[in-house]
Each structure stands twice: as structure tokens, then as C-alpha cells.
Design a protein around this motif. Structure first.
Motif, mmCIF file in Angstrom:
data_model
loop_
_atom_site.group_PDB
_atom_site.id
_atom_site.type_symbol
_atom_site.label_atom_id
_atom_site.label_comp_id
_atom_site.label_asym_id
_atom_site.label_seq_id
_atom_site.Cartn_x
_atom_site.Cartn_y
_atom_site.Cartn_z
ATOM 1 N N ALA A 154 0.839 -1.204 0.000
ATOM 2 C CA ALA A 154 0.000 0.000 0.000
ATOM 3 C C ALA A 154 0.871 1.249 0.000
ATOM 4 O O ALA A 154 0.611 2.205 -0.735
ATOM 5 C CB ALA A 154 -0.911 -0.003 1.222
ATOM 6 N N TYR A 155 1.918 1.248 0.820
ATOM 7 C CA TYR A 155 2.835 2.395 0.827
ATOM 8 C C TYR A 155 3.512 2.552 -0.532
ATOM 9 O O TYR A 155 3.713 3.671 -1.017
ATOM 10 C CB TYR A 155 3.900 2.215 1.910
ATOM 11 C CG TYR A 155 3.434 2.596 3.295
ATOM 12 C CD1 TYR A 155 3.013 3.893 3.575
ATOM 13 C CD2 TYR A 155 3.411 1.664 4.327
ATOM 14 C CE1 TYR A 155 2.581 4.248 4.842
ATOM 15 C CE2 TYR A 155 2.982 2.010 5.599
ATOM 16 C CZ TYR A 155 2.568 3.301 5.846
ATOM 17 O OH TYR A 155 2.139 3.650 7.101
ATOM 18 N N LYS A 156 3.844 1.423 -1.148
ATOM 19 C CA LYS A 156 4.485 1.483 -2.462
ATOM 20 C C LYS A 156 3.535 2.105 -3.489
ATOM 21 O O LYS A 156 3.952 2.888 -4.346
ATOM 22 C CB LYS A 156 4.886 0.073 -2.909
ATOM 23 C CG LYS A 156 5.708 0.067 -4.199
ATOM 24 C CD LYS A 156 6.124 -1.346 -4.581
ATOM 25 C CE LYS A 156 6.949 -1.328 -5.852
ATOM 26 N NZ LYS A 156 7.315 -2.699 -6.298
ATOM 27 N N ARG A 157 2.253 1.787 -3.380
ATOM 28 C CA ARG A 157 1.268 2.373 -4.305
ATOM 29 C C ARG A 157 1.152 3.877 -4.095
ATOM 30 O O ARG A 157 1.049 4.636 -5.059
ATOM 31 C CB ARG A 157 -0.097 1.713 -4.109
ATOM 32 C CG ARG A 157 -0.177 0.294 -4.641
ATOM 33 C CD ARG A 157 -1.595 -0.230 -4.593
ATOM 34 N NE ARG A 157 -2.464 0.489 -5.509
ATOM 35 C CZ ARG A 157 -3.776 0.284 -5.610
ATOM 36 N NH1 ARG A 157 -4.359 -0.628 -4.841
ATOM 37 N NH2 ARG A 157 -4.509 0.967 -6.467
ATOM 38 N N LEU A 158 1.179 4.296 -2.827
ATOM 39 C CA LEU A 158 1.141 5.737 -2.564
ATOM 40 C C LEU A 158 2.323 6.425 -3.213
ATOM 41 O O LEU A 158 2.205 7.529 -3.747
ATOM 42 C CB LEU A 158 1.159 5.999 -1.050
ATOM 43 C CG LEU A 158 -0.151 5.853 -0.290
ATOM 44 C CD1 LEU A 158 0.068 6.101 1.197
ATOM 45 C CD2 LEU A 158 -1.213 6.806 -0.820
ATOM 46 N N GLN A 166 8.300 9.873 1.221
ATOM 47 C CA GLN A 166 8.135 9.172 2.491
ATOM 48 C C GLN A 166 7.734 10.106 3.626
ATOM 49 O O GLN A 166 6.996 9.703 4.536
ATOM 50 C CB GLN A 166 9.417 8.412 2.829
ATOM 51 C CG GLN A 166 9.666 7.264 1.864
ATOM 52 C CD GLN A 166 10.910 6.469 2.182
ATOM 53 O OE1 GLN A 166 11.475 6.583 3.263
ATOM 54 N NE2 GLN A 166 11.353 5.658 1.231
ATOM 55 N N ASN A 167 8.185 11.336 3.590
ATOM 56 C CA ASN A 167 7.779 12.298 4.618
ATOM 57 C C ASN A 167 6.279 12.566 4.532
ATOM 58 O O ASN A 167 5.587 12.651 5.550
ATOM 59 C CB ASN A 167 8.555 13.611 4.466
ATOM 60 C CG ASN A 167 9.986 13.484 4.956
ATOM 61 O OD1 ASN A 167 10.263 12.721 5.877
ATOM 62 N ND2 ASN A 167 10.893 14.225 4.338
ATOM 63 N N MET A 175 2.503 7.642 10.859
ATOM 64 C CA MET A 175 3.566 6.682 11.169
ATOM 65 C C MET A 175 4.924 7.372 11.097
ATOM 66 O O MET A 175 5.100 8.320 10.329
ATOM 67 C CB MET A 175 3.546 5.514 10.172
ATOM 68 C CG MET A 175 2.301 4.655 10.248
ATOM 69 S SD MET A 175 2.204 3.697 11.774
ATOM 70 C CE MET A 175 3.326 2.360 11.390
ATOM 71 N N PRO A 176 5.923 6.919 11.888
ATOM 72 C CA PRO A 176 7.276 7.483 11.774
ATOM 73 C C PRO A 176 7.820 7.253 10.369
ATOM 74 O O PRO A 176 7.549 6.217 9.751
ATOM 75 C CB PRO A 176 8.077 6.688 12.817
ATOM 76 C CG PRO A 176 7.060 6.156 13.773
ATOM 77 C CD PRO A 176 5.833 5.899 12.959
ATOM 78 N N ARG A 177 8.614 8.193 9.874
ATOM 79 C CA ARG A 177 9.129 8.069 8.519
ATOM 80 C C ARG A 177 9.999 6.820 8.374
ATOM 81 O O ARG A 177 9.976 6.146 7.334
ATOM 82 C CB ARG A 177 9.958 9.305 8.144
ATOM 83 C CG ARG A 177 10.370 9.331 6.658
ATOM 84 C CD ARG A 177 11.378 10.405 6.374
ATOM 85 N NE ARG A 177 12.622 10.179 7.103
ATOM 86 C CZ ARG A 177 13.548 9.278 6.738
ATOM 87 N NH1 ARG A 177 13.355 8.521 5.669
ATOM 88 N NH2 ARG A 177 14.639 9.122 7.442
ATOM 89 N N THR A 178 10.777 6.488 9.426
ATOM 90 C CA THR A 178 11.630 5.301 9.356
ATOM 91 C C THR A 178 10.796 4.028 9.206
ATOM 92 O O THR A 178 11.209 3.080 8.527
ATOM 93 C CB THR A 178 12.504 5.180 10.616
ATOM 94 O OG1 THR A 178 11.672 5.250 11.780
ATOM 95 C CG2 THR A 178 13.536 6.296 10.667
ATOM 96 N N THR A 179 9.611 4.012 9.824
ATOM 97 C CA THR A 179 8.735 2.846 9.698
ATOM 98 C C THR A 179 8.220 2.722 8.266
ATOM 99 O O THR A 179 8.166 1.625 7.700
ATOM 100 C CB THR A 179 7.546 2.964 10.673
ATOM 101 O OG1 THR A 179 8.046 3.049 12.007
ATOM 102 C CG2 THR A 179 6.623 1.752 10.563
#
Length: 310
Positions: A154-158, A166-167, A175-179
């Protein structure tokens, strides 16, 4: 929706409401169920107020991050809906011509079909593709049983479809950016490793550490060893550090899980019998017995203990 006490998830307290655009109430159509009237009757209600919408007027969510639903849990939810109805409305958006698209609440929607319901309470929200996907991700982040690979994709789609960095993703989802970075890294793992994350054989913590190994073959071999030895995340961290830093062999030796008490007792008995250091490495009934000696005299003692003629 499951309540998660993980401190890292508390940032999600803003919930879906923060992603719902604040607009002045607008009229939207409500298509009544077929048994209410023979002719289509259009009723109106303000955006943000739950409406009863026919289930077959709603299409699936194309941005849904979940790919599997537990059939037994779905049946349990259907039984609850059949008895008490849907407690929390789903969220949809209007597509025109009396059609709607699901944003959040797919389990409730599917379970309502199984419960033989004709309609479901829904909040109609005017949102863009990007907002709809954000809302879906936030809802799923608040679920304790979300598969790590589903979230990672899902993050990859975003990132790929909506060009979000990522920010931005961290800010929008709480969520934390590192996560976020670590989730996206999971999508670069070899497919067999991803499958083991989806099956639950490897946790997000395990996968995050294993992703530091760049060579696909070494990574797959390491993943299988982690699974085979039932390593904890801490043990996996030491193990991977040993792979990336071959000089730390001593640390790798600490990775062997604690022996079963019965095996440990046999190890002690053999040690007493031969008078030397004995080590048993056991992995589900398979392994080896190692007897250490430093002098030829010690080796002779081993042969004597075993009854070997010379």
C-alpha cells in the motif's frame, strides 16, 4: 475495529475523521431498496450522515490493502450483523447513476451479504482517489491483524501512483518516517521471502533485519535458517550481523536456541561419561553430537568410552 495499545500507533488517534474533507452539507441521492417501492424514489441526506444504501449498488474498493479475509471471522461477523445489524457505518463515495464505491469497511460489506442483508448504513464522502487510498491505509493501520506485506504494498502504491514521498506518507498516516521506509523495503525482498512474511513465518521485525542482506540467495538462505531455528528478532539481528561481518563468529554461536531440558540432561550424562566437553545441536530431532578434545590422551579416552578396539 481492534484497539491497539502500541505507542507507535497512538499517532493514528486522529483517525479517519482527519482525512474526511470538511465541507458544507450537500445533497446526495439515496436509492431505496426494491421492496420499498416499485418505482425509483430519490431521497436526499447531507454528506456525513449515515444512509441505508443497497449492497449491490456498492462496488469493491480498488485501493484496499487487504488481500485475504479469514473466512471463519467473516462468518462470525455475519452472524453478529444478522442479529444486531451493522454498528459502525461503512464509508463510500458516489460514482453517479446511483452507484457507490467502497472506501472503508469491506469486511462489514462482505459480511452483510453473507447475513442476507439488502442494505448497509454508509457515510457518503466526496473524496479524491488519493484521499480514498489514504483513508483505506489509515483504517488498516489501526487493525492489529493487518499483514505486513499488504501494508508495504500500500505504501508502495502511494509512492508510485500518487508520487508521495516518504515524509508525506508518514505525515498523512501518522507513522514514523523510518517505519514507512522499512515497510517499502519489504517490497524489494525476494518473492519467496515475501510469501513467508504473508504466511506469518517471518514477522515485520525479522523481515526488516533480513532486508539488510543484499544478495538474494544469501537472504533466502538466512530467512530459511531463521524460520527453521525459530529465532527471535534479537537472535536474527545477531545472526545477520554475523553474516554481514564474518569476523563476529562468536556472536553467531549464541544463536542456537536453548536446548530442550531432556536433550540437555543427555548432554550432561555424556559429558560425565567421557570426562570431556560435549555439545548437542538439535533441531526438531535432527542434529549432531560434538565431543571436544585437546590432547591425544583425551581422544584415547573417547575411544575407550565408546568401546573402540585399537
Amino acid at each position: 475495529m481492534a484497539i491497539v495499545n502500541d505507542p507507535k500507533r497512538r499517532a493514528l488517534g486522529k483517525g479517519l475523521e482527519s482525512l474526511l474533507p470538511r465541507r458544507e452539507p450537500a445533497a446526495v441521492p439515496r436509492i431505496q431498496a426494491a421492496e420499498e417501492t416499485a418505482a425509483p424514489v430519490v431521497a436526499v441526506a447531507p454528506v456525513g450522515k449515515p444512509l441505508e444504501i443497497e449492497l449491490d449498488k456498492i462496488s469493491r474498493n480498488p485501493f484496499q490493502t487487504r488481500t485475504t479475509f479469514d473466512p471463519e471471522k467473516l462468518k462470525e461477523l455475519a452472524a453478529s450483523i444478522a442479529a444486531s445489524g451493522v454498528v459502525q457505518p461503512i464509508v463510500v463515495r458516489a460514482l453517479g447513476e446511483g452507484k457507490y464505491q467502497l472506501i472503508t469497511g469491506e469486511r462489514r460489506w462482505l459480511a452483510s451479504f453473507e447475513a442476507s442483508k439488502l442494505t448497509i448504513p454508509a457515510i457518503v464522502s466526496e473524496v479524491s482517489d488519493e484521499q480514498a487510498m489514504e483513508m483505506t491505509i489509515v483504517e488498516n493501520l489501526q487493525r492489529a491483524d493487518l499483514n505486513p506485506m499488504e501494508q508495504a504494498r500500500a505504501y508502495k502504491r502511494l509512492s508510485e501512483e500518487f508520487k508521495m514521498n516518504q515524509n508525506d506518507m508518514a505525515t498523512r498516516t501518522g507513522m514514523p518516517r523510518t517505519t514507512v521506509t522499512n515497510y517499502i523495503r519489504l517490497t524489494k525482498l525476494p518473492l519467496p521471502v515475501q510469501q513467508r512474511i504473508e504466511s506469518g513465518e517471518l514477522s515485520f521485525g525479522h523481515a526488516k533485519i533480513l532486508s539488510a542482506i543484499e544478495d538474494p540467495d544469501r537472504l533466502m538462505s538466512a530467512a530459511l535458517r531463521v524460520i527453521g531455528l525459530s529465532m527471535s528478532v534479537r537472535q536474527t539481528e545477531t545472526y545477520v550481523h554475523g553474516i554481514l561481518n564474518p569476523e563476529s563468529k562468536e556472536k553467531q554461536q549464541k544463536l542456537i536456541p536453548e536446548l530442550d531440558p531432556n536433550v540437555k540432561e543427555i548432554q550432561n550424562q555424556i559429558q560425565q561419561a567421557v570426562g570431556l566437553k560435549v555439545k548437542i545441536e538439535d533441531n526438531e530431532g535432527r542434529g549432531r553430537v560434538i565431543i571436544e578434545y585437546k590432547k591425544l590422551h583425551d581422544f584415547d579416552a573417547i575411544l575407550d568410552a565408546l568401546g573402540v578396539k585399537r
